[in-house]
Write an enzyme that holds these catalytic residues in place. Structure first.
Site, PDB file in Angstrom:
ATOM      1  N   ASN A   9       0.864  -1.170   0.000  1.00  0.00           N
ATOM      2  CA  ASN A   9       0.000   0.000   0.000  1.00  0.00           C
ATOM      3  C   ASN A   9       0.907   1.227   0.000  1.00  0.00           C
ATOM      4  OD1 ASN A   9      -1.806   2.040   0.502  1.00  0.00           O
ATOM      5  ND2 ASN A   9      -2.374   1.355   2.560  1.00  0.00           N
ATOM      6  N   TRP A  10       1.030   1.843  -1.160  1.00  0.00           N
ATOM      7  CA  TRP A  10       1.965   2.975  -1.280  1.00  0.00           C
ATOM      8  C   TRP A  10       1.420   4.250  -0.657  1.00  0.00           C
ATOM      9  CZ3 TRP A  10       4.122   2.716  -7.038  1.00  0.00           C
ATOM     10  CH2 TRP A  10       4.790   1.491  -7.210  1.00  0.00           C
ATOM     11  N   LYS A  11       0.143   4.264  -0.317  1.00  0.00           N
ATOM     12  CA  LYS A  11      -0.501   5.450   0.259  1.00  0.00           C
ATOM     13  C   LYS A  11      -0.228   6.676  -0.624  1.00  0.00           C
ATOM     14  CE  LYS A  11      -0.259   3.201   4.700  1.00  0.00           C
ATOM     15  NZ  LYS A  11      -0.218   3.302   6.142  1.00  0.00           N
ATOM     16  N   HIS A  95      -9.582   1.210   4.311  1.00  0.00           N
ATOM     17  CA  HIS A  95      -8.357   1.371   5.110  1.00  0.00           C
ATOM     18  C   HIS A  95      -8.662   2.293   6.297  1.00  0.00           C
ATOM     19  CE1 HIS A  95      -4.328   2.524   6.318  1.00  0.00           C
ATOM     20  NE2 HIS A  95      -3.913   1.430   5.687  1.00  0.00           N
ATOM     21  N   GLU A  97      -7.101   4.663   7.492  1.00  0.00           N
ATOM     22  CA  GLU A  97      -6.864   6.085   7.202  1.00  0.00           C
ATOM     23  C   GLU A  97      -8.064   6.687   6.456  1.00  0.00           C
ATOM     24  OE1 GLU A  97      -3.039   5.506   5.355  1.00  0.00           O
ATOM     25  OE2 GLU A  97      -2.234   4.922   7.305  1.00  0.00           O
ATOM     26  N   GLU A 167      -5.647  -4.949  10.201  1.00  0.00           N
ATOM     27  CA  GLU A 167      -4.604  -3.975  10.514  1.00  0.00           C
ATOM     28  C   GLU A 167      -4.943  -3.235  11.803  1.00  0.00           C
ATOM     29  OE1 GLU A 167      -2.428  -2.702   6.655  1.00  0.00           O
ATOM     30  OE2 GLU A 167      -4.222  -1.505   6.828  1.00  0.00           O
ATOM     31  N   GLY A 173       2.297   2.168  10.788  1.00  0.00           N
ATOM     32  CA  GLY A 173       3.262   3.264  10.680  1.00  0.00           C
ATOM     33  C   GLY A 173       3.932   3.633  11.989  1.00  0.00           C
ATOM     34  N   SER A 213       3.171  -2.171  10.173  1.00  0.00           N
ATOM     35  CA  SER A 213       4.620  -2.218  10.397  1.00  0.00           C
ATOM     36  C   SER A 213       5.255  -3.559  10.052  1.00  0.00           C
ATOM     37  CB  SER A 213       4.951  -1.820  11.839  1.00  0.00           C
ATOM     38  OG  SER A 213       4.531  -0.498  12.094  1.00  0.00           O
ATOM     39  N   GLY A 234       2.860  -1.163   4.258  1.00  0.00           N
ATOM     40  CA  GLY A 234       2.926   0.258   3.937  1.00  0.00           C
ATOM     41  C   GLY A 234       4.359   0.708   3.715  1.00  0.00           C
ATOM     42  N   GLY A 235       4.968   1.223   4.751  1.00  0.00           N
ATOM     43  CA  GLY A 235       6.311   1.812   4.652  1.00  0.00           C
ATOM     44  C   GLY A 235       7.334   0.925   3.951  1.00  0.00           C
TER      45      GLY A 235
HETATM   46  P1  PGA Z   1       2.705   0.252   7.609  1.00  0.00           P
HETATM   47  O1  PGA Z   1       1.279   0.464   6.894  1.00  0.00           O
HETATM   48  O2  PGA Z   1       3.264  -1.036   7.061  1.00  0.00           O
HETATM   49  O3  PGA Z   1       3.519   1.453   7.198  1.00  0.00           O
HETATM   50  O4  PGA Z   1       2.467   0.182   9.070  1.00  0.00           O
HETATM   51  C1  PGA Z   1       0.415  -0.609   6.664  1.00  0.00           C
HETATM   52  C2  PGA Z   1      -0.901  -0.134   6.108  1.00  0.00           C
HETATM   53  O5  PGA Z   1      -1.424   0.883   6.586  1.00  0.00           O
HETATM   54  O6  PGA Z   1      -1.461  -0.748   5.183  1.00  0.00           O
END
Ligand code: PGA
Length: 249
Positions: A9-11, A95, A97, A167, A173, A213, A234-235
């Site tokens: 997930n590149w956000k 998600h 977010e 998640e 994050g 994470s 994500g990251g």
């Molecule tokens: P993260 O994000 O790996 O940076 O914690 C995961 C996500 O929100 O899908």
């Protein structure tokens, strides 16, 4: 046997230039991976270019959201037809977010997931509890209710083909991964919820990812858990080497 699925997930990261460069760096690193579905989910503006860069590789492309209506006055939204046009095979829906910052509701998540599925795009349906809910000890019920709402109206045969991403918000994050046991506890509960809602066949087939994470150092322990079928990353998905190591767990 469920086929593992690892999605990045590149956000709101990576321009067209950066996104295509990332795919070009990633593709040779993962080219020999045959038994894992690999998905990259760029931003909307980079989707078409990233899909073109990923063509002919084993990297599939997914969007980060989709609207339930076919077309019309929905400023800022993207339709399933638009995603089909550029070859997106997956879409992340619900998600945390989106839920926390943009007011997405359980009902909206359900509508987005149903529209995507009907258009042949596999929704990756996200769920997960906040730190407060985690500490209050009510997280299993909370997540089960999110899953029940998101899967409302699907048939058992359809549910079998969905992907759910668990998640915990407190792990996204933050560098704080859930322990392997915590991830397994909730993923097992999600599977039980699907069995109760549909049947055991659907529950045995639906794929459940852990997200929050995830790093090269933690993927192996997570994937050893019987109810964890992959990861939403994500990251660590923004770095080709890290993401390739996660894919090759
Ligand atoms: P993260 O994000 O790996 O940076 O914690 C995961 C996500 O929100 O899908």
């Amino acid at each position: 046997m469920r086929r593992p699925i690892i999605a990045g997930n590149w956000k709101m990261n990576n321009t067209i230039a950066a996104g295509t460069a990332l795919i070009k760096e990633l593709a040779p690193l993962v080219k020999d991976v045959k038994d894992v579905d690999i998905v990259a989910c760029p931003t909307a503006t980079a989707l078409a270019a990233v899909a073109a860069a990923a063509k002919g590789t084993n990297i599939h492309v997914g969007a980060q959201n989709v609207h339930w209506e076919a077309k019309g006055a929905y400023t800022g939204e993207i339709s399933t037809e638009m995603l089909n046009e550029i070859g997106a095979e997956y879409v992340i829906v619900g998600h945390s977010e989106r839920r926390d910052y943009f007011g997405e509701t359980d009902e909206g998540v359900n509508k987005r997931a149903k529209a995507a599925f009907a258009a042949g795009i596999t929704p990756i349906i996200c769920c997960g509890e906040s730190l407060d809910i985690c500490e209050a000890g009510t997280y299993l019920d909370y997540v089960a209710n999110q899953v029940k709402a998101a899967l409302n109206g699907f048939s058992a045969e359809e549910a079998a083909k969905l992907v759910i991403a668990y998640e915990p918000i407190w792990a996204i994050g933050t560098g704080k991964t859930a322990t392997f046991e915590q991830a397994e506890e909730v993923c097992a509960h999600i599977r039980k919820t699907v069995a109760a809602m549909f049947n055991q066949t659907a529950a045995d087939a639906i794929r459940i990812q852990y997200g929050g994470s995830v790093k090269p150092a933690t993927i192996q322990g997570l994937m050893q858990k019987p109810n964890v079928d992959g990861a939403l990353v994500g990251g660590a998905a923004l770095k080709a080497v890290d993401f390739s190591q996660i894919v090759k767990f």
